[in-house]
Design a protein around this motif. Structure first.
Motif, short mmCIF file in Angstrom:
data_model
loop_
_atom_site.label_atom_id
_atom_site.label_comp_id
_atom_site.label_asym_id
_atom_site.label_seq_id
_atom_site.Cartn_x
_atom_site.Cartn_y
_atom_site.Cartn_z
N THR A 38 41.24 -32.98 11.03
CA THR A 38 41.65 -32.84 10.58
C THR A 38 42.99 -32.18 11.35
OG1 THR A 38 41.25 -31.04 12.57
CG2 THR A 38 40.47 -30.08 10.44
N PRO A 39 44.42 -32.17 11.08
CA PRO A 39 45.85 -32.70 11.35
C PRO A 39 46.43 -32.40 12.65
CG PRO A 39 45.75 -31.92 9.37
CD PRO A 39 44.91 -31.78 9.36
N LYS A 42 51.40 -29.61 15.89
CA LYS A 42 52.74 -30.63 16.03
C LYS A 42 52.76 -30.38 18.56
CE LYS A 42 53.03 -33.18 12.69
NZ LYS A 42 53.34 -34.30 12.92
N GLU A 95 52.26 -35.41 19.17
CA GLU A 95 50.97 -34.30 18.73
C GLU A 95 50.10 -33.92 19.77
OE1 GLU A 95 49.97 -35.52 14.40
OE2 GLU A 95 49.62 -36.77 15.51
N ASP A 97 46.42 -33.82 21.09
CA ASP A 97 44.81 -34.96 20.97
C ASP A 97 44.03 -34.17 22.13
OD1 ASP A 97 42.66 -36.13 20.03
OD2 ASP A 97 44.11 -38.43 20.27
#
Length: 271
Positions: A38-39, A42, A95, A97
């Motif tokens: 999944t993205p 941000k 982002e 992570d």
């Protein structure tokens, strides 16, 4: 950005392991791969700070506390844990992570699920003790046998004194049964652990395949590096015999980061 949006974006992070379940969420590499499908959210904050909170510590993003996936405010009992969380959040670039945030995953999982699953976690630890891999040494080759003895026998001898019993060593592939007396003794030792210590012990157990190695770390019989080396004896032997595999090395590095986060929790409470 409004506080509500900030909280919601923080809550997108996954919780990590689920005590008592044996699925892909138990494997840190598998868990990371699921997250990467999944993205990634941000980075939406600038400053990462720590504040004291009723004897605990919160990590704040632009002054707002981070939350778990179950929307619980994250508060940890030791400054070292808060500093590790702060470092992970501060290290995120454009982002967020979760694969690079082992302490965050561990703390999320602990706050959202460990207390409710306490007895199930203790049951699983005792079950591991009954089949601890330290009791399943190789019969050959001789160099591997000697290496296992050097790393494992001191732990077994020490644990017998702590738990009041004798461990049965397996011969070949046949399973052996251990005295339930030692399992109940270990339960008594760990019954009083707070949720963070218990969650960390569970992670260490699943990463090492042993209930005795986290016990040895908790009681300061072994340090972190000695625990890791004992857990990696067979893997290190295979690398020496057959060489390194790139994917296996990545998995090992990922496991080591999770191991270090859990070990930090144990060390922070001990100090």
């Amino acid at each position: 950005m409004a506080g509500k949006d900030t909280d919601e974006r923080v809550e997108m992070l996954p919780g990590g392991f689920v005590p008592g379940q044996r699925d892909s969420t138990q494997n840190p590499m598998m868990r990371a791969k699921e997250v990467m499908k999944t993205p990634l959210p941000k980075r939406f904050y600038k400053d990462v700070t720590i504040s004291e909170d009723d004897g605990g510590y919160r990590v704040l993003l632009d002054g707002k506390p981070i939350r778990s996936p179950a929307k619980n405010i994250i508060s940890v009992p030791r400054l070292a844990m808060a500093e590790a969380l702060q470092a992970e959040w501060d290290a995120q670039d454009k982002e967020i992570d979760p694969a690079t945030m082992p302490m965050t995953r561990l703390v999320n999982s602990t706050i959202d699920g460990v207390e409710e699953a306490r007895e199930a976690i203790l049951d699983e630890i005792i079950a591991y003790l009954g089949n601890d891999f330290l009791c399943y040494p190789a019969s050959h080759p001789e160099r591997l046998v000697e290496r296992q003895k050097a790393h494992w026998m001191p732990v077994l001898d020490w644990a017998e004194g702590e738990l009041g019993g004798r461990f049965v060593q397996a011969s070949g592939i046949l399973a052996v049964e251990q005295s339930p007396v030692m399992g109940e003794a270990l339960r008594r030792h760990w019954q009083s652990l707070d949720r963070f210590q218990l969650g960390a012990a569970h992670v260490l157990m699943t990463l090492t395949g042993s209930a005795l190695l986290p016990f040895a770390l908790w009681r300061a019989f072994l340090d972190e590096e000695a625990v890791w080396q004992a857990a990696m004896v067979d893997e290190d032997w295979n690398i020496e015999m057959w060489g390194e595999d790139e994917e296996a090395t990545k998995r090992r590095d990922f496991r080591r980061r999770d191991f270090d986060a859990a070990a930090l929790v144990i060390r922070a409470h001990r100090s």
